[in-house]
Every structure is written in structure tokens, then in C-alpha cells.
Design an enzyme around this catalytic site. Structure first.
Site, PDB file in Angstrom:
ATOM      1  N   ARG A 147       0.764  -1.124  -0.091  1.00 54.28           N
ATOM      2  CA  ARG A 147       0.080   0.071   0.003  1.00 54.28           C
ATOM      3  C   ARG A 147       0.772   1.136  -0.041  1.00 54.28           C
ATOM      4  O   ARG A 147       2.076   1.286   0.445  1.00 54.28           O
ATOM      5  CB  ARG A 147      -0.867   0.103   1.382  1.00 54.28           C
ATOM      6  N   LYS A 188      -2.664  -1.757   8.767  1.00 55.53           N
ATOM      7  CA  LYS A 188      -3.979  -1.495   8.527  1.00 55.53           C
ATOM      8  C   LYS A 188      -4.629  -2.766   9.522  1.00 55.53           C
ATOM      9  O   LYS A 188      -5.948  -2.446   9.988  1.00 55.53           O
ATOM     10  CB  LYS A 188      -4.605  -1.730   7.102  1.00 55.53           C
ATOM     11  N   ARG A 269      -1.278  -0.944  -6.863  1.00 51.32           N
ATOM     12  CA  ARG A 269      -1.706  -2.095  -5.805  1.00 51.32           C
ATOM     13  C   ARG A 269      -2.856  -3.073  -6.621  1.00 51.32           C
ATOM     14  O   ARG A 269      -2.614  -4.315  -6.659  1.00 51.32           O
ATOM     15  CB  ARG A 269      -2.051  -1.808  -4.228  1.00 51.32           C
ATOM     16  N   HIS A 292      -4.377  -9.023   3.222  1.00 48.41           N
ATOM     17  CA  HIS A 292      -5.714  -9.149   3.562  1.00 48.41           C
ATOM     18  C   HIS A 292      -6.162  -9.968   4.837  1.00 48.41           C
ATOM     19  O   HIS A 292      -5.754 -10.950   4.801  1.00 48.41           O
ATOM     20  CB  HIS A 292      -6.491  -9.500   2.308  1.00 48.41           C
ATOM     21  N   TYR A 302      -7.100 -24.753   4.672  1.00 48.91           N
ATOM     22  CA  TYR A 302      -6.007 -25.371   3.737  1.00 48.91           C
ATOM     23  C   TYR A 302      -4.798 -25.928   4.237  1.00 48.91           C
ATOM     24  O   TYR A 302      -4.051 -26.258   3.677  1.00 48.91           O
ATOM     25  CB  TYR A 302      -5.532 -24.468   2.474  1.00 48.91           C
TER      26      TYR A 302
END
Length: 323
Positions: A147, A188, A269, A292, A302
Site C-alpha cells: 500500500r 491496517k 496495488r 488482507h 487449507y
């Protein structure tokens, strides 16, 4: 003073009370944005109405009118500002209920859609910016997906251009995305704190950037302000979002077929994500690379191990653009 004018002044002051005292601890830019929103939309439109006379119908009508010109995100922001102002008045026994909380935020005008560079456009941009002061910034952003708020505070001690080839397992050249320009310096989300391997072109660009910065340091002399930052002004001071946006668009003007006014730094991005997706990198891995928070569920389902340095993005970008 006429009674209506006196009431308007009193009510306007009550609405301003939250702006004056309710934003303690917020970042300066956040306070500035709230003040602009409140003065432009809340106080100007509703400042003459007594809080005790404000009804849900008044707020619904006000929001519906604003929805014709404002985006949904801005509508949510001004609704929040008014609601928090009224809630503060409730705690001080100025009014008895928060009618704003009863109102739904309508859908506003569509915001500006984000775009992504195609591979051909990305190549044209990287070639055109060769030698430009923004070259390294654009390459690192485009080829790692970091970012803009994470690159501006990036320091050289969080950049490992040599890696640790003798360690077991070997650590490739990398950047540690551990900070942002947010209040307190936190990223973030918790998942945004990550260490990313650097593609070969990004390593080369950062080496050039380090030499460029050394020349700037020597040219500035006593005017140089040492910050340890990778991306700075010509005298070493930090770059804010407006600085980066102007420099980015000025550099982008060198690329043929690209309109600088149509692009912002954050779309590098988006381009990173789009390019990896077009080259068959799984969405779960892309989510990890861009930090994220939603990857927590993917990793749990997974059972994929998290490497100390996430290398998939660098490896894919070396395949896409060549080493």
C-alpha cells in the site's frame, strides 16, 4: 439578538462540541477531514435546527438530498459525524435520544472505480519511468502490492537487498512491511504486517534509489533531514500522500498512451493483484501477499504453512516481467 438567531447559534455550538472535544487522539488528517465534512454538510444544512427538535424524518430527508450528489462512503461519514455529535449531546443531557441512529444510509452516487494496468501498460510505465525519481517507488508498489501508506514510512533498515543466502533456509532480498502512516504506525490489520521477497527488478531499482538518495544527501548538505526513509523529498523529509500523488502523475506523463489524471498511486496495488490473477496465482496466495485479513480463514482451512518471507509474489513478478 432575534430568538431564531440565538437558537441557531446555540445549536450550531452544540454540534461543534464533538468536533472540538470529541476527536482527541485522532490523527491530524482524520480531524481535518471530519471538520471539512461537518462544516460543509452537517452544520451548513442542519446547524439552524434545535437538536431537541431534530427528527428521524428530518435526517432521512437530509440524507436523501445528499445522496443525489455524494458517494455512499461520504454519506456514511456524514451520518456517523451527526450521530456521534448527537450521542455526545445525550451523554450531557442536552437531548434524550439519538434519532440519527434510526436512519439508514441511502445509496449514493457511484464512486470512482479503481482500475488496473494491463501488462502492456505496466511495461510501458516501467520503461518510461527509467531514471525518474519515482521509478523505484512505482516498481516496488507495482511488483509487491504494498500500500502507498506502507511504502511512505518504509525505512532502509526494513529493506534487505542482499537477503541472507547462507541461512537455512536461504532468505531472499526482501522488504519488511511492518509500519504504515496510520496513527501509532500500525499496519491496517494484523495480517498486513508481512515480509515480502523482492523481485529482481525491484532490487535493482532500490539499489539505484539508495545511490540517488546519497547524491541528494550530499547536494543538500546541512539542509538534509535524516529520516532513514527509503522514499523522501530532495532534502530527506517524509513525503505525504499529496506529494506522492503529484510526483506519480508527473512521472506517469512520460508513458505513452497513459493519461496521468486518470490514475492514482493506489492503483499500482490493484494492478499487482490483477497481474498475478491473470497469471494463475491462486487468490488465497494473492490475499496473503497484499495483507488482507480474510486470509486467516483460508490458511486455517487449507493448512498452508506461512513462510518467514512470502516469496510467491516475487517469483511470479520475475516470470511476468523478467529478472
Amino acid at each position: 439578538m432575534p430568538r431564531s438567531t440565538r437558537f441557531a447559534k446555540i445549536i450550531s455550538l452544540r454540534k461543534r462540541h464533538w468536533l472540538t472535544y470529541g476527536l482527541a487522539g485522532k490523527a491530524p488528517n482524520t480531524v481535518k477531514n471530519y471538520k471539512i465534512l461537518c462544516h460543509t454538510h452537517v452544520i451548513r444544512d442542519l446547524g439552524k435546527r434545535r437538536l431537541s427538535d431534530l427528527t428521524a424524518d428530518h435526517v432521512d430527508k437530509w440524507l436523501a438530498g445528499k445522496a443525489r450528489t455524494l458517494s455512499t462512503r461520504t454519506l456514511q461519514a456524514i451520518h456517523s459525524c451527526l450521530s456521534r455529535s448527537v450521542q455526545r449531546a445525550i451523554l450531557r443531557e442536552k437531548v434524550h435520544r439519538n434519532v440519527v441512529a434510526l436512519c439508514e444510509v441511502p445509496t449514493g452516487r457511484p464512486g470512482r472505480p479503481s482500475k488496473a494496468l494491463t501488462f502492456a501498460q505496466a511495461e510501458a510505465v516501467l520503461d518510461a519511468l527509467e531514471g525518474d525519481p519515482m521509478h523505484a517507488y512505482v516498481i516496488v508498489s507495482l511488483l509487491t502490492g504494498a500500500r502507498t501508506e506502507e511504502l511512505r514510512p518504509l525505512t532502509w533498515d526494513h529493506v534487505g537487498l542482499e537477503g541472507r543466502p547462507d541461512s537455512k533456509p536461504p532468505v531472499p532480498p526482501h522488504i519488511a512491511v511492518w509500519r504504515s502512516v496510520r496513527e501509532g504506525g500500525d499496519t491496517k490489520t494484523r495480517k498486513s504486517r508481512r515480509t515480502l521477497a523482492l523481485p529482481a527488478r525491484a532490487v535493482a531499482a532500490l539499489r539505484v534509489q539508495r545511490r540517488r538518495q546519497q547524491r541528494q544527501r550530499e547536494a543538500a548538505g546541512v539542509d538534509w533531514r535524516e529520516s532513514g526513509l527509503v522514499f523522501t523529498s530532495e532534502v530527506g523529509t517524509p513525503m505525504d500522500a499529496a506529494n506522492v500523488r503529484r510526483a506519480f502523475r508527473r512521472a506517469l506523463a512520460k508513458a505513452e498512451g497513459i493519461d496521468p489524471a486518470e490514475w492514482t498511486p493506489r492503483e499500482l496495488r490493484h494492478s499487482f493483484v490483477s497481474l498475478l490473477s491473470d497469471h494463475d496465482v491462486p487468490v488465497e496466495e494473492i490475499a496473503r501477499l497484499v495483507g488482507h485479513a480474510a486470509t486467516a480463514t483460508t490458511e486455517k482451512v487449507y493448512r498452508k504453512p506461512i513462510r518467514p518471507v512470502i516469496q510467491t509474489g516475487a517469483q511470479a513478478m520475475d516470470r511476468i516481467f523478467g529478472a
